[in-house]
Scaffold this active site. Structure first.
Site, PDB file in Angstrom:
ATOM      1  N   GLN A   1       0.782  -1.088  -0.290  1.00 38.53           N
ATOM      2  CA  GLN A   1       0.459  -0.033   0.103  1.00 38.53           C
ATOM      3  C   GLN A   1       0.665   1.359  -0.057  1.00 38.53           C
ATOM      4  O   GLN A   1       0.339   2.171  -0.043  1.00 38.53           O
ATOM      5  CB  GLN A   1      -1.318  -0.126   1.576  1.00 38.53           C
ATOM      6  CG  GLN A   1       0.108  -0.169   2.654  1.00 38.53           C
ATOM      7  CD  GLN A   1      -1.180   0.052   3.491  1.00 38.53           C
ATOM      8  OE1 GLN A   1      -1.363  -1.279   3.951  1.00 38.53           O
ATOM      9  NE2 GLN A   1      -1.375   1.056   4.032  1.00 38.53           N
TER      10      GLN A   1
ATOM     11  N   CYS B   1      -5.027   0.580   3.917  1.00 44.04           N
ATOM     12  CA  CYS B   1      -5.120  -1.128   3.851  1.00 44.04           C
ATOM     13  C   CYS B   1      -6.414  -1.560   3.517  1.00 44.04           C
ATOM     14  O   CYS B   1      -6.524  -2.735   2.610  1.00 44.04           O
ATOM     15  CB  CYS B   1      -4.458  -0.926   5.755  1.00 44.04           C
ATOM     16  SG  CYS B   1      -6.171  -0.154   5.915  1.00 44.04           S
TER      17      CYS B   1
ATOM     18  N   HIS C   1      -6.425  -0.507  11.577  1.00 44.92           N
ATOM     19  CA  HIS C   1      -6.040  -1.277  10.097  1.00 44.92           C
ATOM     20  C   HIS C   1      -6.541  -2.538   9.668  1.00 44.92           C
ATOM     21  O   HIS C   1      -7.571  -3.017  10.290  1.00 44.92           O
ATOM     22  CB  HIS C   1      -4.326  -2.071   9.828  1.00 44.92           C
ATOM     23  CG  HIS C   1      -3.493  -2.801   9.331  1.00 44.92           C
ATOM     24  ND1 HIS C   1      -3.245  -1.369   8.128  1.00 44.92           N
ATOM     25  CD2 HIS C   1      -2.986  -3.757   9.161  1.00 44.92           C
ATOM     26  CE1 HIS C   1      -3.167  -2.426   7.529  1.00 44.92           C
ATOM     27  NE2 HIS C   1      -2.553  -4.048   7.990  1.00 44.92           N
TER      28      HIS C   1
END
Ligand SMILES: *[C@@H]1O[C@H](CO)[C@@H](O)[C@H](O)[C@H]1NC(C)=O
Ligand SMILES: *[C@@H]1O[C@H](CO)[C@@H](O)[C@H](O)[C@H]1NC(C)=O
Ligand SMILES: *[C@@H]1O[C@H](CO)[C@@H](O)[C@H](O)[C@H]1NC(C)=O
Length: 334
Positions: free
Chosen positions: A134, A140, A280
């Site tokens: 990423q 993410c 995340h």
């Protein structure tokens, strides 16, 4: 850019601080280690920044050595993030806003049947795309989303595609997603369903920064018929979903020790289980059990040099770091 600005500020702070008293002595061996690490990771710094980075690196190294000398279910090591403090990392790589990751009413229907002791979609066939990277953008959630849909399409058709994260970064705002500032896979699956498709990596390449939407309907190659949300905190339903249906996208809270994860089963008594703390998103592609500890096999989006070839294991069955707060998977439209 955000990241470079931070480095300048950090370097400036170093010069203003009293330079002699607080800085521990650095041995020639430590300097050599840092130089080799810089070379391996293609890092170059201005002289002023070099000292600041050296000290952050050594702090990280000491923490890693201490961890590895203890009795833990996972080991740590130096990696591409080892010259960054956790605060810097958070601002560059993690989701910056608290997400609406909570009490999704489950639409995934639980089967009342047994499931295998262990499953690994990477070994069942060509169902999991290679690990991606990423870069310095809190995107993410887009990789967790494409990973989940890539697998769903591959399981249904035998064809493994590579889908466009950048389309989700640029276009999925109406579904409470925020580009490089964060989003959620369940909301991104909803976007793909209502948008009628997502393009491929080849026609909508990844840039790792916020941009304007360039979706072209005639180039869409994958479609979503429905989104299966897993009831919050029902980790057994997650296990069932991975066993019987598809890899599952989930969000969780990354804390400082996770950056240096190498291998083994990640477990942390201090991270939060709370839905407003997830920062995340990743993809569970399987699960198993080792020495009595159940774990998830998880695909990350920090490149293949991070962790165990880009993957990590995390303890299963305890809502570790909130991983069961908001999990989902897509049903592809054929
Ligand atoms: C290491 O930790 C495990 C799990 O907590 C425990 O069973 C084992 O006895 C510990 N070993 C040592 C040498 O402390
Ligand atoms: C959470 O949902 C509310 C209501 O839909 C919305 O206004 C808010 O922007 C959302 N938060 C995020 C971070 O997407
Ligand atoms: C699944 O979650 C998404 C995002 O939170 C939500 O918009 C959608 O309504 C949910 N779907 C179902 C069937 O509950």
């Amino acid at each position: 850019m955000r990241c470079e600005l931070l480095l300048l500020l950090a370097a400036g702070a170093f010069f203003l601080a009293p330079r002699v008293s607080s800085v521990p002595a650095v041995s020639a061996e430590e300097k050599f280690l840092f130089k080799s690490w810089m070379k391996q990771n293609n890092k170059k710094y201005h002289l002023s920044e070099y000292h600041h980075r050296l000290h952050t690196f050594l702090e990280n190294k000491r923490r890693i050595d201490k961890h590895n000398a203890g009795n833990h279910s996972f080991t740590m090591r130096l990696n591409q993030f080892s010259d960054m403090s956790f605060d810097e990392f958070k601002k560059t790589y993690l989701m910056r806003l608290p997400q609406n990751c909570s009490a999704t009413k489950g639409s995934h229907v639980r089967r009342l049947g047994p499931y295998p002791e262990s499953v690994d979609w990477r070994k069942k066939g060509n169902f999991v795309s290679p690990v991606k990277n990423q870069g310095g953008c809190g995107s993410c959630w887009t990789f967790s989303t494409t990973g989940g849909l890539e697998s769903a399409v591959a399981i249904a058709t035998g064809k493994l595609l590579s889908l466009a994260e950048q389309q989700l970064v640029d276009c999925a705002q109406d579904f409470n997603n925020h580009g490089c500032n964060g989003g959620l896979p369940s909301q991104a699956f909803e976007y793909i369903m209502y948008n009628k498709g997502i393009m491929g990596e080849d026609t909508y390449p990844y840039e790792g920064k916020d941009g304007t939407c360039k979706f072209q309907p005639n180039k869409a190659i994958a479609f979503v018929k429905d989104v299966a949300n897993i009831t919050a905190y029902d980790e057994e339903a997650m296990t069932e979903a991975v066993a019987h249906h598809n890899p599952v996208s989930f969000a969780f809270e990354v804390t400082d020790d996770f950056l240096s994860y190498h291998k083994g089963i990640y477990s942390n008594p201090k991270c939060s289980k709370s839905p407003d703390k997830v920062n995340h998103a990743v993809l569970a592609v399987g699960y198993g059990k080792e020495n009595g500890i159940p774990y998830w096999i998880v695909k990350n989006s920090w490149g293949t040099s991070w962790g165990n070839n880009g993957y990590f294991l995390i303890e299963r069955g305890k809502n570790m770091c909130g991983l069961a707060d908001c999990a989902s998977y897509p049903i592809p439209q054929m």
